[in-house]
Design a protein around this motif. Structure first.
Motif, PDB file in Angstrom:
ATOM      1  N   ASN A  76      -3.439   3.872  -8.641  1.00 48.41           N
ATOM      2  CA  ASN A  76      -3.765   2.501  -8.281  1.00 48.41           C
ATOM      3  C   ASN A  76      -3.622   1.550  -9.466  1.00 48.41           C
ATOM      4  OD1 ASN A  76      -4.228   2.968  -5.597  1.00 48.41           O
ATOM      5  ND2 ASN A  76      -6.453   3.061  -5.769  1.00 48.41           N
ATOM      6  N   GLY A  77      -4.027   2.022 -10.655  1.00 49.95           N
ATOM      7  CA  GLY A  77      -3.903   1.174 -11.836  1.00 49.95           C
ATOM      8  C   GLY A  77      -2.449   0.874 -12.170  1.00 49.95           C
ATOM      9  N   GLY A  78      -1.612   1.919 -12.155  1.00 49.83           N
ATOM     10  CA  GLY A  78      -0.199   1.715 -12.439  1.00 49.83           C
ATOM     11  C   GLY A  78       0.495   0.891 -11.371  1.00 49.83           C
ATOM     12  N   ALA A  79       0.146   1.151 -10.102  1.00 45.29           N
ATOM     13  CA  ALA A  79       0.736   0.380  -9.003  1.00 45.29           C
ATOM     14  C   ALA A  79       0.334  -1.086  -9.100  1.00 45.29           C
ATOM     15  CB  ALA A  79       0.306   0.963  -7.663  1.00 45.29           C
ATOM     16  N   ARG A  80      -0.900  -1.348  -9.466  1.00 47.87           N
ATOM     17  CA  ARG A  80      -1.356  -2.734  -9.591  1.00 47.87           C
ATOM     18  C   ARG A  80      -0.560  -3.470 -10.663  1.00 47.87           C
ATOM     19  NH1 ARG A  80      -5.912  -5.757  -8.309  1.00 47.87           N
ATOM     20  NH2 ARG A  80      -6.254  -7.515  -9.734  1.00 47.87           N
ATOM     21  N   ARG A  81      -0.341  -2.806 -11.801  1.00 47.26           N
ATOM     22  CA  ARG A  81       0.430  -3.450 -12.878  1.00 47.26           C
ATOM     23  C   ARG A  81       1.874  -3.686 -12.441  1.00 47.26           C
ATOM     24  NH1 ARG A  81       2.306  -6.457 -15.227  1.00 47.26           N
ATOM     25  NH2 ARG A  81       2.602  -6.812 -17.463  1.00 47.26           N
ATOM     26  N   ARG A 130       0.835  -1.213   0.000  1.00 46.48           N
ATOM     27  CA  ARG A 130       0.000   0.000   0.000  1.00 46.48           C
ATOM     28  C   ARG A 130       0.867   1.259   0.000  1.00 46.48           C
ATOM     29  NH1 ARG A 130      -3.211  -3.515   3.146  1.00 46.48           N
ATOM     30  NH2 ARG A 130      -2.097  -2.938   5.047  1.00 46.48           N
ATOM     31  N   ALA A 131       2.006   1.195   0.679  1.00 45.25           N
ATOM     32  CA  ALA A 131       2.925   2.335   0.659  1.00 45.25           C
ATOM     33  C   ALA A 131       3.484   2.554  -0.741  1.00 45.25           C
ATOM     34  CB  ALA A 131       4.056   2.105   1.659  1.00 45.25           C
ATOM     35  N   TYR A 132       3.759   1.464  -1.460  1.00 44.34           N
ATOM     36  CA  TYR A 132       4.238   1.600  -2.833  1.00 44.34           C
ATOM     37  C   TYR A 132       3.157   2.215  -3.722  1.00 44.34           C
ATOM     38  CZ  TYR A 132       5.846   0.495  -7.508  1.00 44.34           C
ATOM     39  OH  TYR A 132       6.227   0.604  -8.826  1.00 44.34           O
ATOM     40  N   ALA A 133       1.908   1.771  -3.543  1.00 42.24           N
ATOM     41  CA  ALA A 133       0.812   2.328  -4.345  1.00 42.24           C
ATOM     42  C   ALA A 133       0.664   3.825  -4.096  1.00 42.24           C
ATOM     43  CB  ALA A 133      -0.489   1.594  -4.030  1.00 42.24           C
ATOM     44  N   ALA A 134       0.833   4.246  -2.839  1.00 49.55           N
ATOM     45  CA  ALA A 134       0.756   5.676  -2.528  1.00 49.55           C
ATOM     46  C   ALA A 134       1.914   6.417  -3.170  1.00 49.55           C
ATOM     47  CB  ALA A 134       0.763   5.868  -1.012  1.00 49.55           C
ATOM     48  N   TRP A 135       3.099   5.829  -3.155  1.00 51.62           N
ATOM     49  CA  TRP A 135       4.263   6.460  -3.785  1.00 51.62           C
ATOM     50  C   TRP A 135       4.091   6.531  -5.299  1.00 51.62           C
ATOM     51  CZ3 TRP A 135       7.729   4.087  -7.238  1.00 51.62           C
ATOM     52  CH2 TRP A 135       8.872   4.838  -7.544  1.00 51.62           C
ATOM     53  N   VAL A 181       2.062 -10.727  -2.114  1.00 48.01           N
ATOM     54  CA  VAL A 181       1.971  -9.367  -2.644  1.00 48.01           C
ATOM     55  C   VAL A 181       0.500  -8.971  -2.679  1.00 48.01           C
ATOM     56  CG1 VAL A 181       2.415  -7.864  -4.620  1.00 48.01           C
ATOM     57  CG2 VAL A 181       4.060  -9.655  -4.017  1.00 48.01           C
ATOM     58  N   VAL A 182       0.171  -7.876  -2.021  1.00 46.64           N
ATOM     59  CA  VAL A 182      -1.210  -7.391  -1.956  1.00 46.64           C
ATOM     60  C   VAL A 182      -1.404  -6.332  -3.040  1.00 46.64           C
ATOM     61  CG1 VAL A 182      -2.967  -6.294  -0.533  1.00 46.64           C
ATOM     62  CG2 VAL A 182      -1.310  -7.869   0.512  1.00 46.64           C
ATOM     63  N   LEU A 183      -2.343  -6.584  -3.952  1.00 43.74           N
ATOM     64  CA  LEU A 183      -2.586  -5.670  -5.072  1.00 43.74           C
ATOM     65  C   LEU A 183      -3.698  -4.690  -4.740  1.00 43.74           C
ATOM     66  CD1 LEU A 183      -2.604  -8.225  -8.039  1.00 43.74           C
ATOM     67  CD2 LEU A 183      -0.667  -6.946  -7.126  1.00 43.74           C
ATOM     68  N   PRO A 184      -3.597  -3.459  -5.246  1.00 41.27           N
ATOM     69  CA  PRO A 184      -4.724  -2.517  -5.118  1.00 41.27           C
ATOM     70  C   PRO A 184      -5.948  -3.054  -5.865  1.00 41.27           C
ATOM     71  CG  PRO A 184      -2.720  -1.380  -5.804  1.00 41.27           C
ATOM     72  CD  PRO A 184      -2.440  -2.851  -5.904  1.00 41.27           C
ATOM     73  N   GLU A 185      -7.110  -2.571  -5.508  1.00 39.65           N
ATOM     74  CA  GLU A 185      -8.331  -3.028  -6.169  1.00 39.65           C
ATOM     75  C   GLU A 185      -8.348  -2.607  -7.629  1.00 39.65           C
ATOM     76  OE1 GLU A 185     -11.779  -1.699  -4.150  1.00 39.65           O
ATOM     77  OE2 GLU A 185     -11.346  -2.797  -2.288  1.00 39.65           O
ATOM     78  N   LYS A 186      -9.010  -3.425  -8.439  1.00 37.00           N
ATOM     79  CA  LYS A 186      -9.152  -3.099  -9.852  1.00 37.00           C
ATOM     80  C   LYS A 186     -10.023  -1.863 -10.022  1.00 37.00           C
ATOM     81  CE  LYS A 186      -8.574  -7.586 -12.096  1.00 37.00           C
ATOM     82  NZ  LYS A 186      -9.209  -8.594 -13.000  1.00 37.00           N
TER      83      LYS A 186
END
Length: 406
Positions: free
Chosen positions: A144-149, A135-140, A173-178
């Motif tokens: 959310n779409g780019g972080a998920r990929r 989740r910290a990576y997704a925020a960085w 690895v926990v992925l952000p929601e689609k």
């Protein structure tokens, strides 16, 4: 401020200089008694080590290759079973990159994602990979779409590392929601306006000399007609942007092949690995096939059907954005909307003809494309009124655009 004398005195000890890592150094020739005993050469200096390269004057590029090879070999990841607390995520990414890059469909995109992952996850171990860090990576990442990929690649790298037998612990690895499926598509009027805009637009230039200095005049240049051809192919076939850009009348590696004799568009580029995207061969409509044959015969399209100044284009994002702006359409519309809309349109036509779609009959309960984007219902479609009698009223192009580009 401490003086140099005080720093080097017995009372004060200077800090050790930080090593700069492996580097190239030019070693001058050595003489003894007027004779040359060693030629001038490039060497690699790594701390106290001096490594010969065998490269002499004029072989600078070869010396750089030796340095790159040395650094790669020195920092290659350890390939043996270890505890996840001791394995750097950067090493896992490196193993995955070395083992799988050659078979990736889009290697440049993989390079970008691995670089982003390594810049954030480098220095962290596999034991640090958890929901909180993901989740910290997704925020960085900021998307959310780019972080998920990106995180999908991280998950694939970790799974590959485990399958190779380099670690045994479980890492999740926990992925952000689609994101929500796209519900925006080009309407019939928008598609018509967009093609007309691209076809009619003339480049405007400013006069810099003479009595008309400062006046803007239209020229005979038509800078958006290649975008019009792109849109026509997309609307008729529902093909993705990359396959349209590489479409060629010649069967060559890396290109999508259009067989002008049989009228079949082989959308998967020759030599490319098939992916989850729908790039199956498609039968070209008669009107589009006539256009493609004419463009090829008249030299409008030399090696590719979408060309700018005689050269192939990698993308039409810039031209498409200009067309959307000139047509005064919703600025959130992108290249993909033409193919999404046409994917529905082509299936409507095939269903009306009684043909098979994707190996089976299409039903109105399956109105989604390969990306999960929703298609419009038949009653709100930009396609022709009743799909059951579409063939009874003029040519396809005239029914769709209201006029023919013939």
């Amino acid at each position: 401020m401490i003086s140099q004398r005080s720093v080097t005195s017995k009372k004060w000890k200077s800090m050790p200089r930080r090593g700069r890592g492996p580097c190239l150094c030019w070693r001058h020739e050595r003489r003894k008694g007027g004779n040359v005993i060693a030629r001038a050469t490039w060497i690699i200096i790594d701390g106290s080590k001096h490594i010969a390269t065998g490269c002499f004057a004029g072989e600078n590029s070869k010396a750089l290759e030796c340095l790159a090879r040395y650094i790669t070999e020195k920092y290659s990841p350890v390939r043996r079973e270890r505890l996840i607390e001791t394995i750097d995520v950067a090493d896992v990414l490196n193993v995955y990159y070395d083992d799988t890059r050659a078979r990736q469909a889009n290697q440049s995109k993989l390079d970008e994602r691995i670089l982003r992952l390594a810049s954030w996850w480098g220095g962290k171990t596999l034991a640090d990979v958890n929901g909180e860090s993901c989740r910290a990576y997704a925020a960085w990442r900021g998307s959310n779409g780019g972080a998920r990929r990106d995180l999908e690649d991280l998950r694939a790298a970790i799974n590959h590392h485990e399958k190779e037998g380099y670690h045994r612990g479980r890492v999740r690895v926990v992925l952000p929601e689609k994101g929500l499926p796209r519900e925006r598509w080009l309407t019939r009027s928008e598609a018509t306006l967009l093609v007309w805009t691209c076809w009619r637009y003339r480049e405007t230039q400013t006069v810099h000399v003479g009595s008309l200095k400062g006046t803007k005049v239209e020229t005979d240049k038509r800078p958006l007609r290649h975008v019009a051809r792109f849109i026509l192919i997309g609307l008729y076939t529902g093909t993705r942007a990359g396959a349209i850009a590489s479409a060629s009348p010649f069967r060559e590696p890396g290109k999508s092949f259009v067989d002008l004799d049989s009228g079949i568009f082989y959308r998967l580029a020759i030599g490319k690995r098939a992916t989850t995207k729908r790039q199956t061969p498609v039968l070209l409509p008669s009107r589009l096939l006539a256009h493609l044959r004419r463009w090829s015969r008249l030299g409008i399209s030399k090696r590719h059907f979408v060309e700018w100044n005689g050269k192939p284009v990698a993308s039409v994002k810039t031209g498409f954005g200009s067309a959307v702006r000139l047509a005064k359409l919703d600025l959130t519309i992108g290249e993909c909307h033409a193919s999404h809309a046409a994917a529905y349109r082509s299936d409507v036509v095939d269903a009306a003809r009684g043909a098979n779609v994707g190996g089976g009959r299409i039903s109105w309960d399956e109105r989604k494309d390969a990306s999960g984007n929703l298609w419009p219902s038949p009653s709100r479609s930009f396609a022709w009124g009743s799909e059951r009698h579409w063939y009874a009223r003029g040519t396809e192009e005239e029914r769709f655009f209201g006029y023919s580009f013939g």
